[in-house]
Structure formats: structure tokens, C-alpha cells
Design a protein around this motif. Structure first.
Motif, mmCIF file in Angstrom:
data_model
loop_
_atom_site.group_PDB
_atom_site.id
_atom_site.type_symbol
_atom_site.label_atom_id
_atom_site.label_comp_id
_atom_site.label_asym_id
_atom_site.label_seq_id
_atom_site.Cartn_x
_atom_site.Cartn_y
_atom_site.Cartn_z
ATOM 1 N N ALA A 80 0.821 -1.220 0.000
ATOM 2 C CA ALA A 80 0.000 0.000 0.000
ATOM 3 C C ALA A 80 0.853 1.268 0.000
ATOM 4 C CB ALA A 80 -0.926 0.006 1.220
ATOM 5 N N ARG A 85 4.185 1.893 -4.788
ATOM 6 C CA ARG A 85 3.223 1.871 -5.899
ATOM 7 C C ARG A 85 3.659 2.780 -7.039
ATOM 8 N NH1 ARG A 85 -1.628 3.397 -2.178
ATOM 9 N NH2 ARG A 85 -2.663 3.939 -4.132
ATOM 10 N N ARG A 86 4.301 3.903 -6.716
ATOM 11 C CA ARG A 86 4.705 4.855 -7.754
ATOM 12 C C ARG A 86 5.963 4.367 -8.473
ATOM 13 N NH1 ARG A 86 4.489 9.585 -4.964
ATOM 14 N NH2 ARG A 86 2.489 10.165 -5.854
ATOM 15 N N LEU A 96 0.089 -7.946 -3.761
ATOM 16 C CA LEU A 96 -1.375 -7.996 -3.720
ATOM 17 C C LEU A 96 -1.927 -9.254 -4.379
ATOM 18 C CD1 LEU A 96 -2.131 -4.256 -4.527
ATOM 19 C CD2 LEU A 96 -2.434 -5.403 -2.327
ATOM 20 N N ALA A 97 -1.144 -9.855 -5.284
ATOM 21 C CA ALA A 97 -1.598 -11.084 -5.944
ATOM 22 C C ALA A 97 -1.403 -12.305 -5.057
ATOM 23 C CB ALA A 97 -0.846 -11.278 -7.264
ATOM 24 N N GLY B 125 -7.433 3.748 1.074
ATOM 25 C CA GLY B 125 -6.869 3.916 -0.268
ATOM 26 C C GLY B 125 -6.003 2.763 -0.739
ATOM 27 N N TRP B 126 -6.041 1.632 -0.010
ATOM 28 C CA TRP B 126 -5.223 0.497 -0.448
ATOM 29 C C TRP B 126 -5.762 -0.062 -1.761
ATOM 30 C CZ3 TRP B 126 -4.042 -3.215 4.261
ATOM 31 C CH2 TRP B 126 -3.422 -2.463 5.283
ATOM 32 N N PRO B 127 -4.878 -0.301 -2.718
ATOM 33 C CA PRO B 127 -5.331 -0.977 -3.941
ATOM 34 C C PRO B 127 -5.486 -2.481 -3.706
ATOM 35 C CG PRO B 127 -2.983 -0.463 -4.103
ATOM 36 C CD PRO B 127 -3.446 0.017 -2.749
ATOM 37 N N SER B 128 -6.040 -3.184 -4.682
ATOM 38 C CA SER B 128 -6.135 -4.644 -4.611
ATOM 39 C C SER B 128 -5.615 -5.228 -5.910
ATOM 40 C CB SER B 128 -7.588 -5.081 -4.412
ATOM 41 O OG SER B 128 -8.239 -5.178 -5.669
ATOM 42 N N ALA B 129 -5.633 -6.564 -5.976
ATOM 43 C CA ALA B 129 -5.114 -7.241 -7.174
ATOM 44 C C ALA B 129 -5.973 -6.973 -8.413
ATOM 45 C CB ALA B 129 -4.999 -8.744 -6.927
ATOM 46 N N VAL B 134 -2.324 0.735 -9.812
ATOM 47 C CA VAL B 134 -2.027 0.857 -8.376
ATOM 48 C C VAL B 134 -1.326 2.171 -8.041
ATOM 49 C CG1 VAL B 134 -1.904 -1.645 -8.024
ATOM 50 C CG2 VAL B 134 0.204 -0.361 -8.522
ATOM 51 N N SER B 135 -0.988 2.966 -9.047
ATOM 52 C CA SER B 135 -0.284 4.220 -8.779
ATOM 53 C C SER B 135 -1.060 5.087 -7.796
ATOM 54 C CB SER B 135 -0.088 4.991 -10.086
ATOM 55 O OG SER B 135 0.225 6.342 -9.795
ATOM 56 N N PRO B 136 -0.370 5.728 -6.848
ATOM 57 C CA PRO B 136 -1.066 6.604 -5.898
ATOM 58 C C PRO B 136 -1.616 7.837 -6.596
ATOM 59 C CG PRO B 136 1.306 6.802 -5.638
ATOM 60 C CD PRO B 136 1.085 5.690 -6.620
ATOM 61 N N ASP B 137 -1.164 8.084 -7.827
ATOM 62 C CA ASP B 137 -1.666 9.244 -8.572
ATOM 63 C C ASP B 137 -2.939 8.918 -9.353
ATOM 64 O OD1 ASP B 137 0.674 10.520 -7.661
ATOM 65 O OD2 ASP B 137 1.791 9.568 -9.291
#
Ligand SMILES: Cc1cc2nc3c(=O)[nH]c(=O)nc-3n(C[C@H](O)[C@H](O)[C@H](O)COP(=O)(O)OP(=O)(O)OC[C@H]3O[C@@H](n4cnc5c(N)ncnc54)[C@H](O)[C@@H]3O)c2cc1C
Ligand code: FES
Ligand code: FES
Lengths: 327, 179
Positions: A80, A85-86, A96-97, B125-129, B134-137
Motif C-alpha cells: 500500500a 506503488r509509484r 497484492l496477488a 486507499g489500499w489498492p487490490s489485485a 495501483v499508482s497513488p496518482d
């Protein structure tokens, strides 16, 4: 389960001393692999040293523009983290997978690297397994092996490494930092998991008693468009049959490709990367790159599908990366 | 008897402090069910695979069958017994009842605890699979059926009540996070 002592360490030195002192002492992260294997007797430590209270939690900036992920950072927090992520989206996607929301909240990144194989014979103490009991044989090679290795295995063991996270770490040339009572050390991921050879029980190049303190992602590997793709037998919550972490620079042909589910360790596809560098990046070249990598594959009678799957996955992800490249 | 392999621990469960004498091998699940008598958390597989034992540890969902009780000392644990407010179901519980989010009910306490943890993760704000980017932007992933299915995939339901579980979670989502 065998009885064991439990200690919490709050300082690295205490953790090292507690593990060095005790016969069969082990570090405990989230316990999602170790406790599971203790229930079946595959693991039987006499002492657990809980590392989650050590000051090794969190993601910080590295001087080279990369990131350093502390060993006890949970898989959830690593995935997270905005900068993960960036800069390294394939790492976030790989984590996440894997497993489930609950397990990712418990699991640490250090423990994830050291998780044991999911080979069913390894998990069953009544079966022959050179990884669990050196010299006892490998029941998988003549047995049920549809999810076993097609690259780099030996007649002593065909088990695969199960981690999704480690596949992305391999693509990004991550460096594992550790501490021992004799001082600190580091291992690039390419050297972290030794080839199987005739010592499948020797799963890492870490010295005995070493405590993983962090995993560093180099600034030179920042890949904001990188991708992780995982093929599995159901849509979610299953280990990979084959997976891939990849990045491609369409101007230079420079690529990072690592495969999961095909070998005893995350498999860096250097041959494919070399073919891509020769450019130009046409569909034919993507196929040639995949073929070059898989030419070394030696499938078992029951897992030849993985060779085709890995080849198709390499081509598909390279195609996707090329299509999405900014003009 | 207290030695290296046994000892007294203090567990904080649903805002109540419990002192228990445990063998270090005791899982949090067994300590809850057999030590404290909170039998709402269920043992489906005891191997981390089904999610029936899900509880919240410091607000985060975990499987209590792979958590050692000794390792949970110091954490604030919330079980299904502590999920509701004073005599009133929380939105997620109410919606499970209203929309038939279960059949036999064995997986339900785990589904509910998991849903509460999952909704907080999504709100953070956590992404998932299944999140496309998944970019924070990128815009935060909207909670739709695909996101709920992926994020709840650690909770199996032998009765196959999944369609109504997804409906109930979606229906309670906004209220849960606001409340
Ligand atoms: C049902 C289920 C499904 C799963 N699915 C997936 C999946 O799809 N993909 C995937 O990648 N993984 C999957 N996993 C595995 C999961 O990712 C690992 O169990 C987890 O990452 C291990 O981390 P942990 O902190 O819990 O390790 P632990 O279980 O605590 O420890 C694992 C090992 O690491 C050692 N260790 C821990 N921390 C350190 C340290 N700092 N230094 C040195 N040694 C250390 C321990 O001694 C032990 O040997 C699944 C697990 C389960 C139970
Ligand atoms: S009982 Fe814990 S996950 Fe199944
Ligand atoms: S309602 Fe029966 S297992 Fe889910």
C-alpha cells in the motif's frame, strides 16, 4: 506440535543472541508459514524469537533514489505504500496477488522471502523429500508434479519457490540486508537463493542465524510502468502456476523480466532480456525472447504446460508494456 | 506451572482484559474459543486457508488460527462478540441479515470481521489485485463487486452464499466507514 519457548526481541542484538544460543531457535515474523508448518511437524523449533517488535518496520527513502523496506514491514503496508506503488508498481501488484487480505496483514517481507515451498511432498512428513530430509529422495519427480519446476531443477528436487513478492524483487535487483553476531552483510537477490543442485535443503545463502533487516530496491530499477501478472487455477487466493514481473524500455530495448512458479527460485529471464536488447521490438522479437528463455526448460511428464504458459505470458506482458508505452 | 513453554498471558479482547495460563503452542483462535469462551470465531481449516477464524488485531483483519496467543499479547483484539455496539447490530451485520449473506452461518463471523477490516483498508486507499492502476496518482479504486470479491477472497463459504455476501458488503460499505 513440539513444545517451544517464545521470546520477544526489541533489539537486533538480542534477537541474534537468542537465536544463536538455542538449538533449533527460529525467528517468528507473521507466523503464516512457520506456524502452519509447525502444525504438521515439518518445522519443530525449540524457541521462537518474535521479530515484529524490532525497530525494522517501515519503508524509507534510499540515497540512490530507491527505497529500503524494513524486514518486519507487513506485506500489506509494503504493497500500500505510495512510493512502492509509484516507483515499483510490479512489486505492489505481486504482493497484492499473493495470499489473502488477512494473511498479508500478518506476513512480513522478511518472512515472505523465506517462505518454504508448497510442494505437497515437502508438506507431508510421511513422504520422501530431500528438502525436508536430505537423502530421503524426491517423491514429486515420479509423482504428482503438475505445479513443479521446469527450469533449473535437479533430480534431487523439483519444487518451486512460492513467493510472488520475490519475483518482483528479482526483477528489480533487490538487495537483502542482514545482521549476524559477526556484523552486517548483504546479498543481491540473484545470489540469495542458490541453485538447487544436490542441496535442495540449502534454500538461501544467508549465514546461520542471520536476521534479515531490510530489502533495498535500487534507484536504478525504478520502473513506474512495470507490471506483475499471475496465472493461477482460480481467480484469486491461489499460488501461481506461472507468474511474471516485467518492465520494458521501448526506446532502448532494456528490459527486466522475472518468472515465478517455474523454478526453485524467482527466475530472472536474462536470455530473454539479451534478445530484447538487440532490438527492434517487434512481435517476432518478443517471441524470440520468450523462446530463448524457455529453450533451457526441462519439463517433467506432468508439467509441460508451464513451458507454453511461460512463453505466452512473456509475449503477452511485453506486448502490453510496448502498447502502453508513451509515444 | 510456568516455564519456558507455558506461561500467563494477558489478552485484550473486545475491551476486556483476560489473564490466561497458556501453553505457547496455543493459537489465538483456541485461546478465544476455549480459554475465554468466545466461540463465535470458527475453526474451519486451522491452516490459514478459509478465513472462518478472522478477527481484528489492532483494527486489522488477521486469521487467528495462525496467530499464536503469546504473539497477540498487547494487541487490541476484536471478535464477532465485540463487533456490535450496545445491543444494536452494526450496518454490516444488519445487511448480512437483511440480504441473506449466509446459509449455514459457519463462515459468517469470519466474513463479518473480514468485511470490517477490508472496508477500512479500502477507505485508507489500499489498492487490490484487481485495481487497474495501483499508482497513488491514479483515482482510488471504487468499491464494486469485483473489488469486493477480490478483497474478500480469503473468506471461503462452503454454502456458496457469495452473491449475497457481496451484495451485503456493498450495501453496508458507506455506512460502515462513516460510522
Ligand atoms: C493459505 C495461504 C495462502 C498463501 N498464498 C500465497 C500466495 O498466493 N503467494 C505468496 O507469495 N505467498 C502466499 N502465502 C505465503 C505467505 O506469503 C507467507 O506465509 C508469508 O509471506 C510469510 O511471512 P511471515 O512473516 O508470516 O513468515 P513466518 O511464517 O513468520 O516465517 C517464515 C520464515 O522466515 C523466517 N523469518 C521471518 N522473519 C525473518 C527475518 N527478519 N530474518 C530471518 N528470518 C526470518 C522464519 O524463521 C521462517 O523460517 C500463502 C500462505 C497461506 C497460509
Ligand atoms: S480456521 Fe483459520 S483460516 Fe481456516
Ligand atoms: S454460510 Fe455456510 S459456509 Fe458460508
Amino acid at each position: 506440535m513440539k513444545e517451544f519457548a517464545y521470546r520477544r526481541a526489541t533489539e537486533v542484538r538480542d534477537a541474534l543472541t537468542l537465536v544463536a544460543a538455542g538449538d533449533g531457535a527460529r525467528y517468528l515474523g507473521g507466523g503464516t508459514n512457520l506456524v502452519d508448518l509447525m502444525k504438521t511437524g515439518v518445522e519443530a523449533p525449540a524457541r521462537l524469537v518474535d521479530v515484529r517488535f524490532l525497530p525494522l518496520d517501515g519503508v524509507r527513502e534510499a540515497a540512490d533514489g530507491g527505497l529500503v523496506i524494513g524486514a518486519t514491514t507487513t506485506n500489506s503496508d509494503a504493497a500500500a505504500h505510495p512510493e512502492v506503488r509509484r516507483r515499483y508498481p510490479a512489486l505492489s501488484e505481486a504482493i497484492l496477488a499473493g495470499a489473502s487480505g488477512q494473511l498479508r496483514n500478518m506476513a512480513t517481507v522478511g518472512g515472505n522471502l523465506l517462505q518454504r515451498t508448497r510442494c505437497g511432498y515437502f508438506a507431508d512428513p510421511s513422504q520422501a523429500c530431500n528438502k525436508r530430509v536430505p537423502g530421503s529422495g524426491c517423491a514429486a519427480i515420479a509423482g504428482e508434479h503438475h505445479n513443479h519446476a521446469v527450469l533449473g531443477w535437479s533430480r534431487h528436487c523439483a519444487a518451486t519457490h512460492a513467493s510472488d513478492m520475490a519475483v518482483a524483487m528479482a526483477a528489480f535487483d533487490a538487495v537483502v540486508h542482514y545482521e549476524t553476531l559477526d556484523g552486517p552483510g548483504e546479498l543481491p537477490l540473484a545470489e540469495f537463493y542458490p541453485p538447487v543442485g544436490d542441496t535442495p535443503d540449502r534454500e538461501t545463502a544467508l549465514p546461520p542465524g542471520a536476521l534479515i533487516t531490510a530489502i533495498a530496491l535500487p534507484g536504478s530499477a525504478v520502473s513506474p510502468r512495470s507490471r506483475y501478472r499471475k496465472v493461477r487455477e482460480r481467480a484469486s487466493y491461489a499460488f501461481a502456476t506461472v507468474s511474471i514481473a516485467a518492465d520494458l524500455d521501448v526506446r532502448t530495448g532494456s528490459a527486466r523480466i522475472a518468472l515465478g512458479g517455474v523454478a526453485s527460485r524467482p527466475w530472472r529471464a536474462r536470455r530473454a532480456e539479451a534478445v530484447l536488447r538487440e532490438g527492434p521490438l517487434t512481435a517476432d522479437r518478443f517471441r524470440a525472447a520468450a523462446d530463448a528463455e524457455l529453450s533451457a526448460a526441462e519439463p517433467l511428464p506432468g508439467n509441460g504446460y508451464k513451458v507454453t504458459l511461460a512463453r505466452n505470458l512473456i509475449v503477452a506482458v511485453l506486448t502490453e508494456l510496448a502498447d502502453r508505452a508513451p509515444a | 506451572m510456568t516455564d519456558d513453554t507455558h506461561g500467563e498471558i494477558v489478552l485484550r479482547v473486545n475491551d476486556v482484559t483476560h489473564r490466561l495460563l497458556v501453553d505457547n503452542r496455543t493459537t489465538l483462535l483456541d485461546a478465544l474459543r476455549e480459554g475465554i469462551g468466545h466461540t463465535g470465531s470458527k475453526k474451519g481449516c486451522d491452516r490459514g486457508q478459509c478465513g472462518a477464524c478472522t478477527v481484528l488485531c489492532d483494527g486489522r483483519r488477521v486469521v487467528s488460527c495462525l496467530t499464536l496467543a503469546v504473539a497477540a499479547e498487547g494487541a487490541e483484539i476484536t471478535t464477532i462478540e465485540g463487533l456490535a455496539g450496545d445491543g444494536e447490530l452494526r450496518p454490516i451485520q444488519r445487511e448480512f441479515v437483511r440480504l441473506d449473506g449466509f446459509q449455514c452461518g459457519y463462515c459468517t463471523s469470519g466474513q463479518l470481521c473480514s468485511a470490517v477490516g477490508m472496508l477500512a483498508e479500502h477507505a485508507a486507499g489500499w489498492p487490490s489485485a484487481v485495481t487497474a492502476d495501483v499508482s497513488p496518482d491514479a483515482p482510488a479504486p471504487e468499491l464494486d463487486a469485483a473489488e469486493v470479491r477480490e478483497r474478500m477472497s480469503g473468506n471461503l463459504c462452503r454454502c456458496g452464499a457469495y452473491p449475497s455476501i457481496v451484495r451485503a458488503v456493498l450495501s453496508a460499505a458507506r455506512e460502515e466507514v462513516a460510522g
